[in-house]
Structures are given as C-alpha cells and as structure tokens.
Scaffold this active site. Structure first.
Site, PDB file in Angstrom:
ATOM      1  N   THR A 184      92.030  56.178  77.338  1.00  0.00           N
ATOM      2  CA  THR A 184      92.055  55.482  78.622  1.00  0.00           C
ATOM      3  C   THR A 184      91.815  56.599  79.630  1.00  0.00           C
ATOM      4  O   THR A 184      92.256  57.732  79.412  1.00  0.00           O
ATOM      5  CB  THR A 184      93.402  54.776  78.899  1.00  0.00           C
ATOM      6  OG1 THR A 184      94.429  55.760  78.880  1.00  0.00           O
ATOM      7  CG2 THR A 184      93.716  53.702  77.857  1.00  0.00           C
ATOM      8  N   HIS A 185      91.087  56.290  80.685  1.00  0.00           N
ATOM      9  CA  HIS A 185      90.685  57.306  81.670  1.00  0.00           C
ATOM     10  C   HIS A 185      89.902  58.450  81.019  1.00  0.00           C
ATOM     11  O   HIS A 185      89.896  59.568  81.523  1.00  0.00           O
ATOM     12  CB  HIS A 185      91.897  57.878  82.415  1.00  0.00           C
ATOM     13  CG  HIS A 185      92.851  56.843  82.917  1.00  0.00           C
ATOM     14  ND1 HIS A 185      92.791  56.319  84.184  1.00  0.00           N
ATOM     15  CD2 HIS A 185      93.861  56.179  82.301  1.00  0.00           C
ATOM     16  CE1 HIS A 185      93.747  55.412  84.341  1.00  0.00           C
ATOM     17  NE2 HIS A 185      94.406  55.292  83.193  1.00  0.00           N
ATOM     18  N   ASN A 201      52.332  22.061  88.859  1.00  0.00           N
ATOM     19  CA  ASN A 201      53.744  22.314  89.166  1.00  0.00           C
ATOM     20  C   ASN A 201      54.657  21.950  87.995  1.00  0.00           C
ATOM     21  O   ASN A 201      55.551  22.720  87.630  1.00  0.00           O
ATOM     22  CB  ASN A 201      54.161  21.566  90.437  1.00  0.00           C
ATOM     23  CG  ASN A 201      53.376  22.054  91.653  1.00  0.00           C
ATOM     24  OD1 ASN A 201      52.670  23.053  91.577  1.00  0.00           O
ATOM     25  ND2 ASN A 201      53.490  21.331  92.762  1.00  0.00           N
ATOM     26  N   ASN A 231      68.150  65.722  71.627  1.00  0.00           N
ATOM     27  CA  ASN A 231      68.584  64.838  72.711  1.00  0.00           C
ATOM     28  C   ASN A 231      68.652  63.377  72.266  1.00  0.00           C
ATOM     29  O   ASN A 231      67.725  62.886  71.625  1.00  0.00           O
ATOM     30  CB  ASN A 231      67.628  64.956  73.897  1.00  0.00           C
ATOM     31  CG  ASN A 231      67.615  66.358  74.481  1.00  0.00           C
ATOM     32  OD1 ASN A 231      68.636  67.039  74.471  1.00  0.00           O
ATOM     33  ND2 ASN A 231      66.463  66.791  74.957  1.00  0.00           N
ATOM     34  N   LYS A 283      57.592  35.135  87.300  1.00  0.00           N
ATOM     35  CA  LYS A 283      57.182  35.506  85.942  1.00  0.00           C
ATOM     36  C   LYS A 283      57.328  36.974  85.615  1.00  0.00           C
ATOM     37  O   LYS A 283      57.870  37.342  84.562  1.00  0.00           O
ATOM     38  CB  LYS A 283      55.750  35.047  85.698  1.00  0.00           C
ATOM     39  CG  LYS A 283      55.696  33.543  85.559  1.00  0.00           C
ATOM     40  CD  LYS A 283      54.320  32.984  85.616  1.00  0.00           C
ATOM     41  CE  LYS A 283      54.385  31.557  86.093  1.00  0.00           C
ATOM     42  NZ  LYS A 283      54.847  31.406  87.507  1.00  0.00           N
ATOM     43  N   SER A 292      63.637  69.594  72.823  1.00  0.00           N
ATOM     44  CA  SER A 292      63.301  70.147  74.127  1.00  0.00           C
ATOM     45  C   SER A 292      62.161  71.127  73.944  1.00  0.00           C
ATOM     46  O   SER A 292      62.109  71.848  72.942  1.00  0.00           O
ATOM     47  CB  SER A 292      64.517  70.863  74.709  1.00  0.00           C
ATOM     48  OG  SER A 292      64.105  71.803  75.680  1.00  0.00           O
ATOM     49  N   TYR A 312      58.249  22.363  94.829  1.00  0.00           N
ATOM     50  CA  TYR A 312      57.570  23.596  94.418  1.00  0.00           C
ATOM     51  C   TYR A 312      57.101  24.388  95.633  1.00  0.00           C
ATOM     52  O   TYR A 312      56.622  23.833  96.618  1.00  0.00           O
ATOM     53  CB  TYR A 312      56.349  23.273  93.527  1.00  0.00           C
ATOM     54  CG  TYR A 312      55.575  24.514  93.151  1.00  0.00           C
ATOM     55  CD1 TYR A 312      55.960  25.289  92.058  1.00  0.00           C
ATOM     56  CD2 TYR A 312      54.496  24.952  93.908  1.00  0.00           C
ATOM     57  CE1 TYR A 312      55.288  26.454  91.722  1.00  0.00           C
ATOM     58  CE2 TYR A 312      53.812  26.124  93.579  1.00  0.00           C
ATOM     59  CZ  TYR A 312      54.213  26.869  92.491  1.00  0.00           C
ATOM     60  OH  TYR A 312      53.548  28.024  92.184  1.00  0.00           O
ATOM     61  N   SER A 323      47.560  34.600  89.620  1.00  0.00           N
ATOM     62  CA  SER A 323      48.629  35.015  88.706  1.00  0.00           C
ATOM     63  C   SER A 323      48.107  35.223  87.285  1.00  0.00           C
ATOM     64  O   SER A 323      48.872  35.566  86.386  1.00  0.00           O
ATOM     65  CB  SER A 323      49.742  33.955  88.679  1.00  0.00           C
ATOM     66  OG  SER A 323      49.216  32.682  88.384  1.00  0.00           O
ATOM     67  N   GLU A 353      70.059  57.045  75.784  1.00  0.00           N
ATOM     68  CA  GLU A 353      69.901  57.367  77.212  1.00  0.00           C
ATOM     69  C   GLU A 353      68.955  56.382  77.893  1.00  0.00           C
ATOM     70  O   GLU A 353      69.195  55.926  79.013  1.00  0.00           O
ATOM     71  CB  GLU A 353      69.337  58.776  77.379  1.00  0.00           C
ATOM     72  CG  GLU A 353      70.318  59.891  77.060  1.00  0.00           C
ATOM     73  CD  GLU A 353      69.625  61.241  77.159  1.00  0.00           C
ATOM     74  OE1 GLU A 353      69.605  61.815  78.246  1.00  0.00           O
ATOM     75  OE2 GLU A 353      69.090  61.716  76.136  1.00  0.00           O
TER      76      GLU A 353
HETATM   77  N1  ARG Z   1      50.250  29.808  89.224  1.00  0.00           N
HETATM   78  C1  ARG Z   1      51.249  28.911  89.699  1.00  0.00           C
HETATM   79  C2  ARG Z   1      52.622  29.471  89.356  1.00  0.00           C
HETATM   80  O1  ARG Z   1      52.710  30.385  88.644  1.00  0.00           O
HETATM   81  C3  ARG Z   1      51.096  27.575  89.077  1.00  0.00           C
HETATM   82  C4  ARG Z   1      51.490  26.407  89.933  1.00  0.00           C
HETATM   83  C5  ARG Z   1      50.682  26.377  91.162  1.00  0.00           C
HETATM   84  N2  ARG Z   1      50.730  25.147  91.818  1.00  0.00           N
HETATM   85  C6  ARG Z   1      50.155  24.996  93.017  1.00  0.00           C
HETATM   86  N3  ARG Z   1      50.163  23.831  93.514  1.00  0.00           N
HETATM   87  N4  ARG Z   1      49.610  25.978  93.650  1.00  0.00           N
HETATM   88  O2  ARG Z   1      53.621  29.017  89.841  1.00  0.00           O
END
Ligand code: ARG
Length: 464
Positions: A160-161, A115, A290, A330, A282, A322, A28, A295
């Site tokens: 309205t409408h 966690n 525009n 995220k 345009s 967890y 991640s 928009e």
């Molecule tokens: N990268 C993990 C997350 O975003 C962090 C926690 C991971 N914990 C684990 N025991 N693998 O949630």
C-alpha cells in the site's frame, strides 16, 4: 436528368458542382470504406426485404444481390476505385452497383437514407469488433489464470502506498488483474446487448412511406429487434460512447498492470522476467532491456481516453436528428477499436510468458517487516488490547531496523524483551508462509484460496 457536373446521387437541385476543397473536407470515404462489408451486408438485407414487401421484383432483388457480390469481390481484390466525389462508402458502393447492373441499382435506396444506413453500418461494424475483442479479452484472462495457478504459492510483498505492507501470493496479485478484466468483459457485453437493435427503416429521420418490414431486416442482420423511434435511431451514438467508456476503463486497467510489469522488471524490484521478444534494447547502452510493450500499452491509454472525450463532446448539445457532425464519430471509434485489439493481443501473448523470480520476491517480502500485523494479531489473540500490541510490534520493528533482522529472524528471547506474552508458537505466524496461509477465506491471499479462486474463474470462463 441530373447535370453531369454535379453529384450523381443528390445533384438534382444544385446549379454548380461542389467546390473541390469542400468535397474533400466533407468526404468520409477515406475512412468509412472500412465499413464496406457491413454496408453491403445491410444493403443485401434491405433488398431482400424490399422484394418481400413487393417494392422490388425477384429479378431486381437478384440483380442487386449479384451486383453487390461483384462489388465485394472488386473491393477485396483491390481493384475498386474509391472516389472522393462520391463522398462516402455508401454512395461509392451504390454508384459501383449501378455501373454494374444499370438502372436497377438506383432502386436499392428506396425507403432508405444514408442516415439510417450509416447508423446500421456502424452498429454492425462495432458488433463484429466487440466479438473479436471479447475473444481476445478471454484469451488474456485464461493466460492470467494459467500463471496465477502456477504462482499460487509464490510469496511477494503486497503494497500500500508502494511501501511493503503484508506478504501476498503472486497468484493472488494476478487474480486481482483478472477481476478488473471480469468487470470489463461484463461492461462490453452490456454495451453489445444494448446496441444490438436495428435502426434500418428510420430512413432520413421520420420513417418511410413504403411498406417496409423492419422486423425482417432486423432479423436478417442478427439484431434483437428494430429500434423504437426513428428520430433517435438516426441520431443515437450512445453505443459508440459506451464502447469507448469500456475501452478507457480496460486501458486504464491494462495501464495499471503495465506499470507494475515495468516496475517488476527493473533491477530495483527484480521480481519477474519478460521474454526478450517483448522487449527492445538501447542503441547506446548495451546492458539495457526495455519493457517496451507494457510501456506502450500504458501510453496508448491516453489516446483511448481522448476518443471517449471526443465522442462525448461530439454529441453534446446536438439537436435531433442526424447532423453531419456525426460523421466525426468514426475515426475515434476505429482507433479505439484498433488500440484495444492490439493492446489486448500484446498482453494475451505476453502474460503467460512471464517468469517469476521467486527468491527475489521472497527476499523483498522479508525486507519490509511485512509480518508486523501478524505479530500484533497474535498478541491480540493472546488477550492484549490492539493498541498495546501495536506498540509492542512498533518497538520490535525498531529493534529489527537497528539490528538488520526481520521479525522471523529474531530469537524468542529477543522478542520477549518487548512482551512476555510472546511464546514459541509465534513463529507459526511470523514466517511469510504462515502469514499468507492464515488469510484463508474467500478473497484472501492463502495459496489454497488462490487455487480455489482459479477453479471458480475457470468455470466462469467456460460459461462464455
Ligand atoms: N457519411 C455520412 C456519415 O458518415 C453518411 C450519412 C450522411 N447523410 C447525409 N444526409 N449527409 O455520417
């Protein structure tokens, strides 16, 4: 000793390294590095607490603090090398700390798990973003009050409408947007208040055997208090969902305002002008201007709604505590935050720069027999039953359509053809000015009510 080929942080029980694709698939770090500040902030508080609890010496704590300051400097200088092998922001930073200060770096993770660490980081991150968003939202509301006050007497058709209904003042219409945003602000503050508890100390899921002081870390990190239950602490993502629910509602409101801005800038309505800097041209039609900004705000509502559904679905049926699924929280959250921030910024810059085309608005309000209800109310006040009054006015409107005249353009003689109850005082209510001025109560469209509402709204904003 951990085999060099397996993961430094958790490779102890593994006999072969992670498959390269799996490492990339499960990592991640490419997106969670965005929380580096909050991760380090949490680690500093954790180390401070560990020393107070007698788990770290003063020297160890200071070395960790110093090392983390250096890591921050490297990240901010752009010299930090993020590694996929180290999976996420937490392990990247911990490894860099250990590389800098040696074995003491490895003591930081005592009494903690990724966690509770990640649960803490996201809350800190979102809290920071909420504070920025709250300011931007307030700036937009101030802009609305600025033009609502300026346009307190400007008459336009109310719909309205999407059919002309009754005349309203432009300031009154803008204050309707203000009210939507008032509720959004209050939802945002509710979300902030509910999420501002520290999960740190929940560790992996059950708490920890070390004599940790959760009150202390909560206080150091600006949380109101520690969370109550360790299992819930590491698995709760309600706050992210609540934020996205706020964000969806806000974007829905902005999309409604956007839609009206787009309509109003069209040649058909011709109610307002948006400054050129918020519009584009345009490449083929030279006459075009525009309204791209409204928009796009309208269009971006879709992705924010998507993020809300994404997070609800992510959490659906998840067993305690967890689960790796949670890593998927995220990207939607980050994008919701970015989209809301940018959209609010666009609106806050654009709204005070709107100019109204008063004559055009006034003409439009006159065109649709918008004072027909006023004529009916006038007859009722003179003693006619409402149903009969409705009938008289309906006939007057039919005559107006035929002769191309608004009710206020007709002579007294013309009007008296439909009812001799109509007297010369009728013109006080048939004009657009008379119509709006008559709706003179809290929440009504009368110019003095608009000015009073602006004054009240200013005091609300001053209390934030
Ligand atoms: N990268 C993990 C997350 O975003 C962090 C926690 C991971 N914990 C684990 N025991 N693998 O949630």
């Amino acid at each position: 000793m951990t085999d060099q080929k397996t993961n430094q942080q958790w490779g102890g029980r593994f006999s072969e390294p992670t498959d390269a694709f799996v490492a990339r698939y499960t990592a991640s770090v490419n997106f969670d590095q965005r929380m580096y500040k909050q991760d380090i902030q949490g680690s500093i508080a954790h180390a401070t607490m560990l020393e107070q609890a007698g788990v770290l010496t003063v020297e160890e704590r200071d070395a960790i603090h110093q090392g983390l300051a250096e890591v921050t400097a490297d990240i901010e200088a752009g010299t930090f090398e993020w590694s996929i092998e180290l999976e996420d922001v937490h392990m990247n930073i911990e490894a860099a700390l250990t590389a800098k200060i040696g074995i003491t770096g490895k003591k930081l993770h005592t009494g903690r798990s990724r966690n509770d660490q990640v649960a803490t980081d996201i809350r800190l991150f979102l809290r920071d973003e909420i504070d920025i968003i709250a300011k931007e939202l307030t700036r937009l509301q101030e802009g609305l009050l600025f033009i609502a006050e300026r346009e307190a007497d400007t008459i336009m058709p109310g719909f309205t409408h999407l059919q002309t209904a009754q005349p309203v003042t432009f300031g009154h219409h803008l204050l309707a947007w203000f009210e939507m945003l008032q509720r959004d602000y209050s939802r945002l503050m509710d979300c902030r208040k509910r999420m501002n508890q520290s999960p740190l100390g929940a560790a992996a899921l059950a708490g920890t055997t070390y004599p940790i002081q959760r009150d202390l870390t909560a206080q150091l990190l600006g949380f109101d208090k520690p969370t109550e239950n360790s299992l819930d602490s590491v698995s709760d993502r309600d706050f992210a969902i609540e934020f996205c629910a706020f964000a969806s509602m806000l974007m829905t409101h902005l999309s409604r305002a956007s839609e009206e801005l787009v309509l109003w800038t069209s040649a058909q309505f011709n109610f307002i002008d948006l400054p050129d800097r918020f519009c584009t041209g345009s490449s083929i039609m030279p006459q075009k201007k525009n309204p791209d900004v409204p928009e796009l705000v309208r269009g971006k509502t879709g992705r924010v709604n998507g993020h809300l559904i994404c997070l609800l679905t992510l959490m659906k049926s998840q067993p305690l505590a967890y689960n790796k699924d949670n890593q998927e929280d995220k990207e939607p959250l980050f994008d919701a935050v970015d989209t809301v921030r940018d959209s609010l910024r666009a609106f806050a810059d654009m709204i005070p720069a709107i100019t109204s085309k008063k004559e055009s608005m006034y003409e439009a309000a006159k065109r649709g027999f918008s004072t027909a209800t006023d004529l009916a109310d006038y007859l009722v006040v003179k003693g006619m039953p409402f149903r009969d009054a409705h009938e008289v006015v309906g006939k007057s409107v039919a005559y107006g359509l035929e002769s191309g005249k608004d009710l206020s353009d007709m002579t007294l003689e013309e009007l008296q053809v439909f009812s001799d109850t109509i007297q010369s005082d009728v013109f006080d209510v048939l004009t657009l000015e008379g119509s709006v001025a008559a709706r003179d109560h809290i929440g009504g469209t009368a110019p003095n009510q608009v000015r009073a509402a602006v004054a009240r709204a200013k005091t609300f904003l001053a209390q934030r």
